[in-house]
Scaffold this motif. Structure first.
Motif, PDB file in Angstrom:
ATOM      1  N   LYS A  72       0.828  -1.203   0.000  1.00 53.36           N
ATOM      2  CA  LYS A  72       0.000   0.000   0.000  1.00 53.36           C
ATOM      3  C   LYS A  72       0.866   1.259   0.000  1.00 53.36           C
ATOM      4  N   SER A  73       1.958   1.191   0.804  1.00 53.48           N
ATOM      5  CA  SER A  73       2.852   2.349   0.913  1.00 53.48           C
ATOM      6  C   SER A  73       3.522   2.654  -0.428  1.00 53.48           C
ATOM      7  N   GLN A  74       3.539   1.672  -1.312  1.00 46.31           N
ATOM      8  CA  GLN A  74       4.144   1.898  -2.623  1.00 46.31           C
ATOM      9  C   GLN A  74       3.059   2.111  -3.680  1.00 46.31           C
ATOM     10  N   GLY A  75       1.892   2.481  -3.233  1.00 49.01           N
ATOM     11  CA  GLY A  75       0.813   2.795  -4.163  1.00 49.01           C
ATOM     12  C   GLY A  75       0.122   1.592  -4.769  1.00 49.01           C
ATOM     13  N   GLY A  76       0.393   0.408  -4.232  1.00 52.27           N
ATOM     14  CA  GLY A  76      -0.189  -0.804  -4.812  1.00 52.27           C
ATOM     15  C   GLY A  76      -1.311  -1.378  -3.964  1.00 52.27           C
ATOM     16  N   GLU A  77      -1.666  -2.618  -4.307  1.00 54.93           N
ATOM     17  CA  GLU A  77      -2.725  -3.294  -3.567  1.00 54.93           C
ATOM     18  C   GLU A  77      -2.416  -4.776  -3.389  1.00 54.93           C
ATOM     19  N   LEU A  78      -2.728  -5.311  -2.215  1.00 58.01           N
ATOM     20  CA  LEU A  78      -2.608  -6.752  -1.974  1.00 58.01           C
ATOM     21  C   LEU A  78      -4.003  -7.325  -1.808  1.00 58.01           C
ATOM     22  N   LYS A  79      -4.314  -8.362  -2.584  1.00 61.48           N
ATOM     23  CA  LYS A  79      -5.609  -9.032  -2.418  1.00 61.48           C
ATOM     24  C   LYS A  79      -5.383 -10.519  -2.190  1.00 61.48           C
ATOM     25  N   LEU A  80      -6.362 -11.157  -1.583  1.00 65.16           N
ATOM     26  CA  LEU A  80      -6.231 -12.580  -1.286  1.00 65.16           C
ATOM     27  C   LEU A  80      -7.265 -13.383  -2.078  1.00 65.16           C
ATOM     28  N   LEU A  81      -6.850 -14.587  -2.495  1.00 63.27           N
ATOM     29  CA  LEU A  81      -7.725 -15.437  -3.306  1.00 63.27           C
ATOM     30  C   LEU A  81      -7.884 -16.804  -2.645  1.00 63.27           C
ATOM     31  N   LYS A  82      -9.087 -17.306  -2.641  1.00 64.42           N
ATOM     32  CA  LYS A  82      -9.395 -18.689  -2.247  1.00 64.42           C
ATOM     33  C   LYS A  82      -8.837 -19.098  -0.886  1.00 64.42           C
ATOM     34  N   LEU A  83      -9.502 -18.659   0.165  1.00 64.48           N
ATOM     35  CA  LEU A  83      -9.094 -19.088   1.506  1.00 64.48           C
ATOM     36  C   LEU A  83      -9.849 -20.361   1.861  1.00 64.48           C
ATOM     37  N   ASN A  84      -9.173 -21.340   2.416  1.00 69.62           N
ATOM     38  CA  ASN A  84      -9.897 -22.513   2.916  1.00 69.62           C
ATOM     39  C   ASN A  84     -10.477 -22.211   4.301  1.00 69.62           C
ATOM     40  N   LYS A  85     -11.136 -23.200   4.874  1.00 65.66           N
ATOM     41  CA  LYS A  85     -11.844 -22.970   6.124  1.00 65.66           C
ATOM     42  C   LYS A  85     -10.919 -22.511   7.266  1.00 65.66           C
ATOM     43  N   LYS A  86      -9.751 -23.174   7.383  1.00 68.35           N
ATOM     44  CA  LYS A  86      -8.840 -22.819   8.476  1.00 68.35           C
ATOM     45  C   LYS A  86      -8.374 -21.379   8.372  1.00 68.35           C
ATOM     46  N   VAL A  87      -7.997 -20.989   7.147  1.00 66.94           N
ATOM     47  CA  VAL A  87      -7.484 -19.636   6.954  1.00 66.94           C
ATOM     48  C   VAL A  87      -8.598 -18.609   7.149  1.00 66.94           C
ATOM     49  N   THR A  88      -9.787 -18.932   6.662  1.00 68.55           N
ATOM     50  CA  THR A  88     -10.945 -18.054   6.879  1.00 68.55           C
ATOM     51  C   THR A  88     -11.171 -17.838   8.375  1.00 68.55           C
ATOM     52  N   ASP A  89     -11.131 -18.920   9.123  1.00 66.72           N
ATOM     53  CA  ASP A  89     -11.276 -18.846  10.583  1.00 66.72           C
ATOM     54  C   ASP A  89     -10.248 -17.912  11.205  1.00 66.72           C
ATOM     55  N   LEU A  90      -8.994 -18.064  10.784  1.00 66.68           N
ATOM     56  CA  LEU A  90      -7.921 -17.248  11.355  1.00 66.68           C
ATOM     57  C   LEU A  90      -8.152 -15.771  11.080  1.00 66.68           C
ATOM     58  N   LEU A  91      -8.594 -15.460   9.855  1.00 67.05           N
ATOM     59  CA  LEU A  91      -8.829 -14.056   9.527  1.00 67.05           C
ATOM     60  C   LEU A  91     -10.064 -13.523  10.254  1.00 67.05           C
ATOM     61  N   GLN A  92     -10.989 -14.432  10.565  1.00 64.33           N
ATOM     62  CA  GLN A  92     -12.181 -13.992  11.289  1.00 64.33           C
ATOM     63  C   GLN A  92     -11.855 -13.723  12.760  1.00 64.33           C
ATOM     64  N   VAL A  93     -11.170 -14.667  13.387  1.00 67.25           N
ATOM     65  CA  VAL A  93     -10.801 -14.529  14.798  1.00 67.25           C
ATOM     66  C   VAL A  93     -10.005 -13.240  15.025  1.00 67.25           C
ATOM     67  N   THR A  94      -9.104 -12.952  14.088  1.00 69.73           N
ATOM     68  CA  THR A  94      -8.235 -11.784  14.252  1.00 69.73           C
ATOM     69  C   THR A  94      -8.842 -10.524  13.641  1.00 69.73           C
ATOM     70  N   LYS A  95     -10.013 -10.661  13.037  1.00 67.50           N
ATOM     71  CA  LYS A  95     -10.698  -9.562  12.326  1.00 67.50           C
ATOM     72  C   LYS A  95      -9.915  -9.041  11.131  1.00 67.50           C
ATOM     73  N   LEU A  96      -8.909  -9.774  10.685  1.00 64.88           N
ATOM     74  CA  LEU A  96      -8.108  -9.306   9.558  1.00 64.88           C
ATOM     75  C   LEU A  96      -8.898  -9.311   8.252  1.00 64.88           C
ATOM     76  N   TYR A  97     -10.015 -10.064   8.220  1.00 65.85           N
ATOM     77  CA  TYR A  97     -10.818 -10.067   6.994  1.00 65.85           C
ATOM     78  C   TYR A  97     -11.361  -8.674   6.696  1.00 65.85           C
ATOM     79  N   THR A  98     -11.365  -7.822   7.725  1.00 63.61           N
ATOM     80  CA  THR A  98     -11.874  -6.454   7.493  1.00 63.61           C
ATOM     81  C   THR A  98     -10.885  -5.591   6.708  1.00 63.61           C
ATOM     82  N   ILE A  99      -9.612  -5.938   6.746  1.00 61.60           N
ATOM     83  CA  ILE A  99      -8.674  -5.101   5.990  1.00 61.60           C
ATOM     84  C   ILE A  99      -8.358  -5.664   4.602  1.00 61.60           C
ATOM     85  N   PHE A 100      -8.473  -6.989   4.433  1.00 62.43           N
ATOM     86  CA  PHE A 100      -8.108  -7.581   3.138  1.00 62.43           C
ATOM     87  C   PHE A 100      -9.294  -7.650   2.185  1.00 62.43           C
ATOM     88  N   ASP A 101      -9.008  -7.456   0.914  1.00 58.38           N
ATOM     89  CA  ASP A 101      -9.994  -7.688  -0.137  1.00 58.38           C
ATOM     90  C   ASP A 101      -9.854  -9.164  -0.539  1.00 58.38           C
TER      91      ASP A 101
END
Ligand SMILES: Nc1ncnc2c1ncn2[C@@H]1O[C@H](COP(=O)(O)OP(=O)(O)O)[C@@H](O)[C@H]1O
Ligand SMILES: Nc1ncnc2c1ncn2[C@@H]1O[C@H](COP(=O)(O)OP(=O)(O)O)[C@@H](O)[C@H]1O
Lengths: 113, 144, 144, 113
Positions: A72-101
């Motif tokens: 982001k600091s370099q004017g770009g964007e990071l997006k995530l593709l195809k999370l499985n259940k475990k990874v989805t859980d991790l992003l939910q628990v940590t609320k990180l799903y709110t920052i990632f597209d």
């Protein structure tokens, strides 16, 4: 176990297919290098395909956040593709799903940049 | 399983490899205790996080310092103790990484994951002064 | 791998489950040390046999007594110590099960298997008086 | 892991197909019961198919020897069928291959009783 990454460019988007574990000992440092390398090469639209990732620890989550900030600091964007259940859980628990597209379809993810 | 808890103690050096080793033993013990695959993974990750913190913060990567992991398999729960030889820490001092101002900070998600994946989580002072993380997971179904 | 051996210590109760658990950790440590699958199996079986003897003969199935398993990962070899709280035994007193007169006896093949599957095997007196089995496997290829 | 046994009778021979581990905790006691049961039922020609056995400890080896003696004492015979590499190694190291009649072909093994 361990970590493997392959990269390919699709219409200006740098896509990383990641497989294995992103942890302190395993994928975390490699992932950091990968992102820096891409930025150095002038790529700042980055899509990480996590479908092959079955384990991320807090260091790995921190690495994703760090990559997000750096890109982001370099004017770009990071997006995530195809999370499985475990990874989805991790992003939910940590609320990180709110920052990632997060996307489920590759074509759609590419088009969104 | 008898009413007295089965007890397994592992003493590890402060090495990167110790993190995965403890995690794997954790998964193995959880499986033996009858936890399903999802819970085995969660217990393994909690052990991974606790030992990683002992490695990084407690023992500050000083190899000679020991990390002690104890599994107590009770009839209806698994209690895990992870003790290091550092100076300890207070749970109240750990910021919540889900707060807006912490959201983009790289670190601070280990304790959160342990709390989320285990049923009980606490940090005490170990008998030699380091941190002693104590975490418990209850068995959902009774089995042998 | 550094020149100082990596050290992993496990303290187990005298329970049947401890045999497989120690075996599995042995396989895991052997894999991490770069032994191939065949050697991993042999090291695991040797640990299984040593812990089984500690369980049966050393600690006589008395649950409170402890079985201690130490793995020392040196650059070129893995050294394993299995110590119990029994009264020890002398290797010279163990009959060879391959002798004709012992061939049809049910027991007595554990020590033979440990000797066959490891490169070095010895029984000492542990510091608390029990048996201390010490066995070594050399790495065939250097790695890391 | 663990141990599983199925039995079938073929022209007067009781055949056990064994799968898994024969160790102190797992198959050893079950194997003993199986043999006693067969003898009680009047079967004393016993063939153990070990092709599914990938692990035997010294207790399991002792159990095989014990079965051998017991069956012999009742006028019968115990033979072994299809040992894999690990089991072959174990019988070689302990010299137990010298007491057992070992076969690779089922029909041939049955015919040998
Ligand atoms: N074993 C420990 N000894 C000392 N301090 C610790 C220990 N474990 C955790 N901490 C403290 O708690 C904080 C939060 O830890 P954690 O939630 O695991 O996140 P992270 O490891 O990503 O910083 C750490 O930054 C550290 O200050
Ligand atoms: N840890 C031990 N403590 C005391 N005696 C032991 C121990 N381990 C082995 N022994 C003795 O050595 C003998 C041979 O052991 P082993 O070769 O493993 O065969 P088995 O266990 O089948 O008898 C045992 O019968 C026992 O008398």
């Amino acid at each position: 176990m361990s970590f493997r990454a392959t990269s390919r460019e699709i219409t200006g988007v740098m896509m990383f297919d990641l497989v294995g574990r992103i942890t302190l000992g395993e994928g975390s440092a490699m992932l950091r290098d990968l992102v820096r390398e891409a930025l150095r090469g002038g790529h700042n639209k980055i899509l990480m395909n996590l479908s092959g990732i079955d384990y991320i620890d807090s260091t790995g989550l921190g690495e994703l956040v760090s990559a997000y900030r750096l890109i982001k600091s370099q004017g770009g964007e990071l997006k995530l593709l195809k999370l499985n259940k475990k990874v989805t859980d991790l992003l939910q628990v940590t609320k990180l799903y709110t920052i990632f597209d997060i996307h489920n379809e590759e074509a759609q993810a590419i088009a969104s940049f | 399983m008898s009413s007295k808890p089965q007890r397994i103690e592992i003493v590890l050096e402060t090495l990167l490899e110790s993190i995965t080793l403890a995690e794997e033993v954790g998964v193995r013990v959880a499986a033996a205790a009858g936890f399903d695959e999802d819970d085995q993974y969660k217990i393994g990750l909690a052990v991974h996080e606790a030992v990683m913190n002992a490695f990084q913060y407690g023992n500050e990567q000083q190899r000679e310092k020991k990390i002690c992991v104890i599994f107590e398999l009770h009839h209806e729960k698994l209690v895990i103790h992870v003790t290091d030889q550092g100076t300890g820490f207070r749970l109240d001092d750990v910021p919540d990484p889900r707060e807006d101002e912490n959201m983009l900070v790289d670190s601070g998600r280990g304790v959160l994951l342990m709390k989320a994946f285990m049923d009980e989580f606490d940090v005490q002072v170990g008998h030699r002064g380091g941190a002693e993380v104590v975490m418990t997971k209850h068995c959902r179904t009774q089995n042998t």
